[in-house]
Write an enzyme that holds these catalytic residues in place. Structure first.
Site, PDB file in Angstrom:
ATOM      1  N   HIS A   1      -2.146  -2.455  -9.454  1.00 57.88           N
ATOM      2  CA  HIS A   1      -3.187  -1.759  -9.131  1.00 57.88           C
ATOM      3  C   HIS A   1      -4.367  -2.871  -9.059  1.00 57.88           C
ATOM      4  O   HIS A   1      -4.551  -3.405  -9.972  1.00 57.88           O
ATOM      5  CB  HIS A   1      -3.458  -0.432  -9.385  1.00 57.88           C
ATOM      6  CG  HIS A   1      -4.453   0.068  -8.477  1.00 57.88           C
ATOM      7  ND1 HIS A   1      -5.750   0.178  -8.223  1.00 57.88           N
ATOM      8  CD2 HIS A   1      -3.701   1.337  -7.600  1.00 57.88           C
ATOM      9  CE1 HIS A   1      -5.891   1.195  -7.103  1.00 57.88           C
ATOM     10  NE2 HIS A   1      -4.826   1.757  -6.798  1.00 57.88           N
TER      11      HIS A   1
ATOM     12  N   ASP B   1       2.628   5.717  -6.608  1.00 54.89           N
ATOM     13  CA  ASP B   1       3.731   5.783  -5.533  1.00 54.89           C
ATOM     14  C   ASP B   1       5.116   6.028  -6.621  1.00 54.89           C
ATOM     15  O   ASP B   1       6.017   6.163  -6.034  1.00 54.89           O
ATOM     16  CB  ASP B   1       3.953   4.626  -4.853  1.00 54.89           C
ATOM     17  CG  ASP B   1       2.785   4.449  -3.797  1.00 54.89           C
ATOM     18  OD1 ASP B   1       2.734   5.677  -3.227  1.00 54.89           O
ATOM     19  OD2 ASP B   1       2.057   3.566  -3.656  1.00 54.89           O
TER      20      ASP B   1
ATOM     21  N   HIS C   1       0.975  -0.865   0.048  1.00 57.08           N
ATOM     22  CA  HIS C   1      -0.110   0.124  -0.061  1.00 57.08           C
ATOM     23  C   HIS C   1       0.921   1.391   0.124  1.00 57.08           C
ATOM     24  O   HIS C   1       1.732   1.413  -0.906  1.00 57.08           O
ATOM     25  CB  HIS C   1      -0.912  -0.067   1.233  1.00 57.08           C
ATOM     26  CG  HIS C   1      -2.085   0.752   1.223  1.00 57.08           C
ATOM     27  ND1 HIS C   1      -2.591   1.603   0.055  1.00 57.08           N
ATOM     28  CD2 HIS C   1      -3.057   1.084   2.086  1.00 57.08           C
ATOM     29  CE1 HIS C   1      -3.417   2.310   0.723  1.00 57.08           C
ATOM     30  NE2 HIS C   1      -3.746   2.095   1.893  1.00 57.08           N
TER      31      HIS C   1
HETATM   32  N1  COA Z   1       5.275  -6.596 -10.373  1.00 55.33           N
HETATM   33  C1  COA Z   1       5.419  -7.541 -11.019  1.00 55.33           C
HETATM   34  N2  COA Z   1       4.303  -8.083 -11.314  1.00 55.33           N
HETATM   35  C2  COA Z   1       3.003  -7.636 -10.497  1.00 55.33           C
HETATM   36  C3  COA Z   1       2.986  -6.616  -9.996  1.00 55.33           C
HETATM   37  C4  COA Z   1       4.243  -5.797  -9.916  1.00 55.33           C
HETATM   38  N3  COA Z   1       4.197  -4.647  -9.289  1.00 55.33           N
HETATM   39  N4  COA Z   1       1.753  -6.303  -9.660  1.00 55.33           N
HETATM   40  C5  COA Z   1       0.987  -7.359 -10.063  1.00 55.33           C
HETATM   41  N5  COA Z   1       1.883  -7.991 -10.937  1.00 55.33           N
HETATM   42  C6  COA Z   1       1.386  -9.481 -11.543  1.00 55.33           C
HETATM   43  C7  COA Z   1       1.385 -10.358 -10.321  1.00 55.33           C
HETATM   44  O1  COA Z   1       2.554 -11.192 -10.219  1.00 55.33           O
HETATM   45  C8  COA Z   1       0.080 -11.341 -10.862  1.00 55.33           C
HETATM   46  O2  COA Z   1       0.662 -12.081 -12.038  1.00 55.33           O
HETATM   47  P1  COA Z   1       0.231 -13.559 -12.060  1.00 55.33           P
HETATM   48  O3  COA Z   1      -1.262 -13.642 -12.485  1.00 55.33           O
HETATM   49  O4  COA Z   1       1.048 -14.117 -13.193  1.00 55.33           O
HETATM   50  O5  COA Z   1       0.432 -14.170 -10.964  1.00 55.33           O
HETATM   51  C9  COA Z   1      -0.866 -10.164 -11.361  1.00 55.33           C
HETATM   52  O6  COA Z   1       0.030  -9.070 -11.970  1.00 55.33           O
HETATM   53  C10 COA Z   1      -1.915  -9.982 -10.664  1.00 55.33           C
HETATM   54  O7  COA Z   1      -1.492  -9.238  -9.758  1.00 55.33           O
HETATM   55  P2  COA Z   1      -1.898  -9.362  -8.049  1.00 55.33           P
HETATM   56  O8  COA Z   1      -0.751  -9.284  -7.204  1.00 55.33           O
HETATM   57  O9  COA Z   1      -2.808 -10.392  -8.163  1.00 55.33           O
HETATM   58  O10 COA Z   1      -2.799  -8.098  -8.058  1.00 55.33           O
HETATM   59  P3  COA Z   1      -3.592  -7.627  -6.553  1.00 55.33           P
HETATM   60  O11 COA Z   1      -4.627  -6.801  -7.207  1.00 55.33           O
HETATM   61  O12 COA Z   1      -3.716  -8.370  -5.540  1.00 55.33           O
HETATM   62  O13 COA Z   1      -2.461  -6.510  -5.964  1.00 55.33           O
HETATM   63  C11 COA Z   1      -0.980  -4.662  -5.690  1.00 55.33           C
HETATM   64  C12 COA Z   1      -2.432  -5.376  -6.425  1.00 55.33           C
HETATM   65  C13 COA Z   1      -1.071  -3.381  -5.989  1.00 55.33           C
HETATM   66  C14 COA Z   1      -0.821  -4.968  -4.407  1.00 55.33           C
HETATM   67  C15 COA Z   1       0.281  -5.097  -6.609  1.00 55.33           C
HETATM   68  O14 COA Z   1       0.187  -4.773  -7.893  1.00 55.33           O
HETATM   69  C16 COA Z   1       1.450  -5.091  -5.969  1.00 55.33           C
HETATM   70  O15 COA Z   1       1.784  -5.751  -5.081  1.00 55.33           O
HETATM   71  N6  COA Z   1       2.142  -3.850  -6.650  1.00 55.33           N
HETATM   72  C17 COA Z   1       3.462  -3.363  -5.868  1.00 55.33           C
HETATM   73  C18 COA Z   1       3.290  -2.903  -4.761  1.00 55.33           C
HETATM   74  C19 COA Z   1       2.691  -1.264  -4.911  1.00 55.33           C
HETATM   75  O16 COA Z   1       3.048  -0.517  -5.801  1.00 55.33           O
HETATM   76  N7  COA Z   1       1.666  -0.825  -4.063  1.00 55.33           N
HETATM   77  C20 COA Z   1       0.878   0.461  -4.368  1.00 55.33           C
HETATM   78  C21 COA Z   1      -0.304   0.278  -4.610  1.00 55.33           C
HETATM   79  S1  COA Z   1      -1.152   1.706  -5.058  1.00 55.33           S
END
Ligand code: COA
Length: 389
Positions: free
Chosen positions: A274, A325, A235
């Site tokens: 996201h 971010d 987050h």
């Molecule tokens: N880097 C690499 N791969 C990513 C990614 C990232 N930042 N964000 C998503 N993905 C990929 C996942 O590995 C997953 O791939 P798969 O289907 O092959 O396993 C797919 O995209 C879906 O991701 P998921 O983690 O299930 O999405 P979510 O909706 O549960 O999580 C976040 C959303 C924001 C938590 C996630 O994108 C993330 O961890 N981002 C990095 C942290 C961040 O920047 N947070 C700030 C958010 S505003």
């Protein structure tokens, strides 16, 4: 027993379970504070596009909008700013609490503790009528930046710089951290970041603060809980991780290779992705523009070159886009803030959204109490220890 224990007799029937892991896609209440629309890639606060608010308003006006539902007229803004500026004071005890925290304490833990202390000092903590709740929201808005700035100075071994009431919230924050107010373009970029960070519907920290409010707990407890949720790197903590990553890369010519390696190792790259937006975060173009202004003003193009290379490679390989971010991290770095203060700055902004949601939740409350699908041990009988017989 740990949480991964699964009843050996348990046969999963996913179609019957209806579990919404991570609450994905679950609509759990109505709200009139803001709307994220991933189809049109837009975000509105109380009906106004966030990009228009960022370009045309100061953060204080947006705070008023979130609390009250309408933008202030001149008179209302003046009264609101007077109220906020009059709250720009910390008690000696509050300052001592921040000062006495260990040097190693992360600034997010400092501000979580500071807000908790603010609650202890408020004799009206259980008074929850609309006017008092609004007043407390403004108290938080005014005092959180003071505590963050105090922590910023103490961690550098510097004295606390008292706030100034003749400055805007953003200008005063620079004054209290650095003892001077920078170029107007830098203040504007900072103010824009606060506006963009102010509110984002039912995100994890806002939802957390609504859950706490739903038990009829107080605004300080709900804000402390929001801070706890925001701290995590999935987050708000991501803006700090973005800058650590960029510093690790350091050389723009190696950024593409770095990203390819990270993806090959299936690493989560901070600042990308996201839950709601799938084709780009509506706030990013505005923040990227101001991060570029920061690079021009401070002559640090390197970070934006790394930005471009990482973004291009991620979009090309995975079609995953930067979130807010990603530009906010390098923008704060170029403004001169220590990296571990990036998420506390996010708190300074998001306290407005949290308070708006806390007030909304309280106004039509029902305790938030979801269900879980039990996959633990089947019912069994307690066998007392032999010594109990
Ligand atoms: N880097 C690499 N791969 C990513 C990614 C990232 N930042 N964000 C998503 N993905 C990929 C996942 O590995 C997953 O791939 P798969 O289907 O092959 O396993 C797919 O995209 C879906 O991701 P998921 O983690 O299930 O999405 P979510 O909706 O549960 O999580 C976040 C959303 C924001 C938590 C996630 O994108 C993330 O961890 N981002 C990095 C942290 C961040 O920047 N947070 C700030 C958010 S505003």
């Amino acid at each position: 027993m740990n949480q991964t224990y699964i009843n050996p007799d348990y046969v999963p029937e996913p179609e019957k379970m209806n579990v919404k892991k991570g609450l994905e896609g679950a609509v759990i209440d109505t709200s009139s504070v803001s709307k994220v629309n991933p189809d049109t890639n837009s975000l509105i606060y109380r009906g106004y596009p966030v990009q228009e608010l960022a370009e045309n308003c100061r953060f204080e006006e947006v705070a008023y909008l979130l609390y009250k539902g309408e933008l202030p007229n001149e008179q209302q803004l003046k009264e609101f700013e007077t109220l906020e500026r009059n709250y720009r004071v910390l008690s000696n005890n509050n300052l001592q609490v921040i000062r006495l925290l260990p040097q190693t304490c992360h600034p997010m833990d400092s501000i979580r503790t500071g807000v908790s202390f603010l609650g202890c000092e408020d004799e009206r903590i259980w008074v929850q009528d609309d006017a008092t709740q609004f007043d407390k929201a403004v108290r938080l808005l005014a005092k959180i930046p003071l505590m963050v700035a105090a922590d910023f100075r103490f961690k550098k071994g510097l004295d606390y710089l008292p706030p100034r009431k003749d400055l805007s919230l953003s200008e005063n924050f620079f004054h209290m951290c650095f003892g001077k107010i920078p170029d107007a373009q830098i203040v504007k970029a900072f103010d824009v970041s606060l506006i963009l960070y102010a509110e984002h519907s039912f995100n994890a920290s806002t939802f957390t603060s609504r859950v706490v409010t739903s038990t009829e707990s107080d605004i300080y407890s709900a804000t402390v809980a929001g801070i706890g949720a925001l701290k995590g790197p999935l987050h708000g903590g991501a803006n700090e991780q973005v800058m650590h990553m960029m510093k690790e890369i350091d050389d723009p010519s190696t950024a593409r290779e770095w990203m390819l390696n990270a993806l090959a190792q299936k690493k989560k790259v901070m600042g990308f992705g996201h839950r709601v937006y799938k084709s780009g975060d509506s706030r990013v173009p505005t923040m990227k523009k101001y991060a570029q202004v920061m690079a021009d003003v401070t002559e640090q193009q390197k970070w934006m070159q790394i930005y471009e290379a990482l973004e291009q490679t991620m979009v090309e390989k995975k079609k995953i886009y930067p979130n807010l971010d990603f530009p906010a991290g390098p923008a704060y770095y170029m403004m001169g803030f220590e990296i571990d203060f990036f998420t506390p700055i996010f708190v300074m902004a998001r306290t407005t959204g949290w308070s708006a949601h806390i007030m909304e939740q309280a106004s039509h409350n029902r305790i938030i109490r979801p269900l879980s699908e039990y996959i633990g041990a089947p019912q069994r009988t307690v066998v007392p220890l032999p010594s109990r017989k």
